[in-house]
Design a protein around this motif. Structure first.
Motif, PDB file in Angstrom:
ATOM      1  N   ASP A 184       0.882  -1.177   0.000  1.00  0.00           N
ATOM      2  CA  ASP A 184       0.000   0.000   0.000  1.00  0.00           C
ATOM      3  C   ASP A 184       0.916   1.223   0.000  1.00  0.00           C
ATOM      4  O   ASP A 184       1.545   1.544   1.012  1.00  0.00           O
ATOM      5  N   TYR A 185       0.965   1.913  -1.152  1.00  0.00           N
ATOM      6  CA  TYR A 185       1.903   3.025  -1.321  1.00  0.00           C
ATOM      7  C   TYR A 185       1.394   4.333  -0.717  1.00  0.00           C
ATOM      8  O   TYR A 185       2.141   5.306  -0.659  1.00  0.00           O
ATOM      9  N   ASP A 186       0.169   4.364  -0.263  1.00  0.00           N
ATOM     10  CA  ASP A 186      -0.405   5.544   0.393  1.00  0.00           C
ATOM     11  C   ASP A 186      -0.114   6.818  -0.397  1.00  0.00           C
ATOM     12  O   ASP A 186       0.385   7.816   0.131  1.00  0.00           O
ATOM     13  N   GLY A 187      -0.407   6.766  -1.712  1.00  0.00           N
ATOM     14  CA  GLY A 187      -0.232   7.940  -2.570  1.00  0.00           C
ATOM     15  C   GLY A 187       1.116   8.027  -3.243  1.00  0.00           C
ATOM     16  O   GLY A 187       1.329   8.893  -4.092  1.00  0.00           O
ATOM     17  N   GLY A 188       2.035   7.155  -2.921  1.00  0.00           N
ATOM     18  CA  GLY A 188       3.353   7.160  -3.571  1.00  0.00           C
ATOM     19  C   GLY A 188       3.278   6.445  -4.916  1.00  0.00           C
ATOM     20  O   GLY A 188       2.262   5.849  -5.270  1.00  0.00           O
ATOM     21  N   ASN A 189       4.357   6.539  -5.682  1.00  0.00           N
ATOM     22  CA  ASN A 189       4.366   5.876  -6.989  1.00  0.00           C
ATOM     23  C   ASN A 189       4.443   4.358  -6.818  1.00  0.00           C
ATOM     24  O   ASN A 189       5.211   3.840  -6.007  1.00  0.00           O
ATOM     25  N   VAL A 190       3.616   3.651  -7.581  1.00  0.00           N
ATOM     26  CA  VAL A 190       3.538   2.194  -7.481  1.00  0.00           C
ATOM     27  C   VAL A 190       4.695   1.577  -8.255  1.00  0.00           C
ATOM     28  O   VAL A 190       4.844   1.793  -9.457  1.00  0.00           O
ATOM     29  N   ILE A 191       5.491   0.811  -7.563  1.00  0.00           N
ATOM     30  CA  ILE A 191       6.632   0.139  -8.183  1.00  0.00           C
ATOM     31  C   ILE A 191       6.308  -1.339  -8.381  1.00  0.00           C
ATOM     32  O   ILE A 191       6.555  -1.912  -9.438  1.00  0.00           O
ATOM     33  N   LEU A 192       5.736  -1.922  -7.359  1.00  0.00           N
ATOM     34  CA  LEU A 192       5.435  -3.346  -7.355  1.00  0.00           C
ATOM     35  C   LEU A 192       4.150  -3.533  -6.548  1.00  0.00           C
ATOM     36  O   LEU A 192       4.054  -3.037  -5.427  1.00  0.00           O
ATOM     37  N   GLU A 193       3.162  -4.207  -7.120  1.00  0.00           N
ATOM     38  CA  GLU A 193       1.887  -4.352  -6.415  1.00  0.00           C
ATOM     39  C   GLU A 193       1.947  -5.389  -5.294  1.00  0.00           C
ATOM     40  O   GLU A 193       1.358  -5.203  -4.241  1.00  0.00           O
ATOM     41  N   HIS A 194       2.632  -6.484  -5.547  1.00  0.00           N
ATOM     42  CA  HIS A 194       2.745  -7.524  -4.519  1.00  0.00           C
ATOM     43  C   HIS A 194       4.015  -8.343  -4.752  1.00  0.00           C
ATOM     44  O   HIS A 194       4.646  -8.255  -5.809  1.00  0.00           O
ATOM     45  N   LYS A 195       4.350  -9.150  -3.751  1.00  0.00           N
ATOM     46  CA  LYS A 195       5.574  -9.958  -3.802  1.00  0.00           C
ATOM     47  C   LYS A 195       5.344 -11.231  -3.000  1.00  0.00           C
ATOM     48  O   LYS A 195       4.649 -11.215  -1.977  1.00  0.00           O
ATOM     49  N   GLU A 196       5.920 -12.335  -3.455  1.00  0.00           N
ATOM     50  CA  GLU A 196       5.861 -13.593  -2.693  1.00  0.00           C
ATOM     51  C   GLU A 196       7.092 -13.712  -1.818  1.00  0.00           C
ATOM     52  O   GLU A 196       8.216 -13.490  -2.279  1.00  0.00           O
ATOM     53  N   VAL A 197       6.862 -14.064  -0.557  1.00  0.00           N
ATOM     54  CA  VAL A 197       7.961 -14.300   0.372  1.00  0.00           C
ATOM     55  C   VAL A 197       7.777 -15.679   0.993  1.00  0.00           C
ATOM     56  O   VAL A 197       6.700 -16.275   0.888  1.00  0.00           O
ATOM     57  N   ILE A 198       8.813 -16.166   1.634  1.00  0.00           N
ATOM     58  CA  ILE A 198       8.777 -17.489   2.270  1.00  0.00           C
ATOM     59  C   ILE A 198       8.697 -17.297   3.778  1.00  0.00           C
ATOM     60  O   ILE A 198       9.486 -16.548   4.355  1.00  0.00           O
ATOM     61  N   TYR A 199       7.753 -17.992   4.398  1.00  0.00           N
ATOM     62  CA  TYR A 199       7.605 -17.915   5.849  1.00  0.00           C
ATOM     63  C   TYR A 199       8.916 -18.315   6.527  1.00  0.00           C
ATOM     64  O   TYR A 199       9.589 -19.247   6.100  1.00  0.00           O
ATOM     65  N   ASP A 200       9.286 -17.586   7.568  1.00  0.00           N
ATOM     66  CA  ASP A 200      10.476 -17.841   8.373  1.00  0.00           C
ATOM     67  C   ASP A 200      11.773 -17.512   7.643  1.00  0.00           C
ATOM     68  O   ASP A 200      12.855 -17.873   8.078  1.00  0.00           O
ATOM     69  N   ASP A 201      11.652 -16.837   6.484  1.00  0.00           N
ATOM     70  CA  ASP A 201      12.812 -16.341   5.757  1.00  0.00           C
ATOM     71  C   ASP A 201      12.734 -14.809   5.823  1.00  0.00           C
ATOM     72  O   ASP A 201      11.774 -14.257   6.337  1.00  0.00           O
ATOM     73  N   ILE A 202      13.715 -14.105   5.299  1.00  0.00           N
ATOM     74  CA  ILE A 202      13.650 -12.640   5.321  1.00  0.00           C
ATOM     75  C   ILE A 202      12.812 -12.131   4.138  1.00  0.00           C
ATOM     76  O   ILE A 202      12.631 -12.843   3.141  1.00  0.00           O
ATOM     77  N   TYR A 203      12.326 -10.891   4.261  1.00  0.00           N
ATOM     78  CA  TYR A 203      11.513 -10.298   3.194  1.00  0.00           C
ATOM     79  C   TYR A 203      12.322 -10.083   1.927  1.00  0.00           C
ATOM     80  O   TYR A 203      11.805 -10.145   0.827  1.00  0.00           O
ATOM     81  N   GLY A 204      13.590  -9.820   2.076  1.00  0.00           N
ATOM     82  CA  GLY A 204      14.412  -9.537   0.905  1.00  0.00           C
ATOM     83  C   GLY A 204      14.130  -8.135   0.382  1.00  0.00           C
ATOM     84  O   GLY A 204      13.562  -7.286   1.075  1.00  0.00           O
ATOM     85  N   GLU A 205      14.519  -7.881  -0.837  1.00  0.00           N
ATOM     86  CA  GLU A 205      14.417  -6.535  -1.418  1.00  0.00           C
ATOM     87  C   GLU A 205      12.974  -6.034  -1.429  1.00  0.00           C
ATOM     88  O   GLU A 205      12.058  -6.735  -1.871  1.00  0.00           O
TER      89      GLU A 205
END
Length: 193
Positions: free
Chosen positions: A130-151
């Motif tokens: 949720d960019y709260d009015g900022g420019n949209v770069i990426l709408e969503h991303k897949e992450v792995i539970y118990d791993d880091i979010y990454g970039e």
């Protein structure tokens, strides 16, 4: 005692009428039948005990919900409900803690008491931005539970400075470990310039 006397003594003890049946006035054939009958009975008792013995299957869920031990008999097939563990999908039961030898309930039967160990795989989780009015770069991303979010995206918004991403009033950075076990929304936090 000389050698000749020793040989005569052995012949007396183990010769005809000596040995295992020495001093027994029963024909040898009858004794053989008795021994064979006793052996058959012994084998029958062992088989009966094996078939009627109860075994306990302990279930180590490796951090999942507890499951009560299963009582069963020799040769039984067992079906075990899949346990639950937040953030993970169940991969199967194993015979060893190293998770190298899988238990196959379709082909393997219970032969003894044992412990089975659950194997888990971390799930993929969808993170929405949720960019709260900022420019949209990426709408969503897949992450792995118990791993880091990454970039994570670094949006811009005119007149504001981007401070980072928050979830439940806590900052989420690229090095934050994913501990939310379902889809969630990260919201951009801004500070006016």
């Amino acid at each position: 005692m000389d050698e000749k006397e020793e040989i005569e003594k052995k012949q007396k003890n183990w010769g005809p009428g000596g040995g295992m049946y020495r001093g027994v006035n029963v024909p040898v054939k009858i004794l053989n039948y008795v021994i064979i009958t006793l052996m058959v009975i012994l084998v029958g008792v062992v088989v009966f005990l094996a078939l009627n013995s109860h075994f306990t299957i302990n279930l180590d869920t490796n951090g999942g919900e507890n499951i009560k031990p299963i009582e069963c008999k020799y040769g039984d097939s067992i079906v075990i409900d899949e346990p639950l563990k937040a953030g993970y999908s169940f991969e199967g039961w194993y015979l060893d803690q190293d998770l190298k030898h899988e238990w196959d309930p379709l082909t393997q039967k219970v032969e003894q008491s044992m412990t089975l160990y659950a194997s888990w795989k971390p799930i993929k989780i969808n993170v929405v931005f949720d960019y709260d009015g900022g420019n949209v770069i990426l709408e969503h991303k897949e992450v792995i539970y118990d791993d880091i979010y990454g970039e994570l995206p670094r949006p811009t918004k005119e007149g504001y400075q981007f401070l980072g991403w928050i979830y439940n009033n806590e900052f989420i950075t690229e090095n934050t470990t994913v501990s939310i076990n379902g889809e969630h929304v990260l919201k951009a936090l801004w500070q006016s310039q």
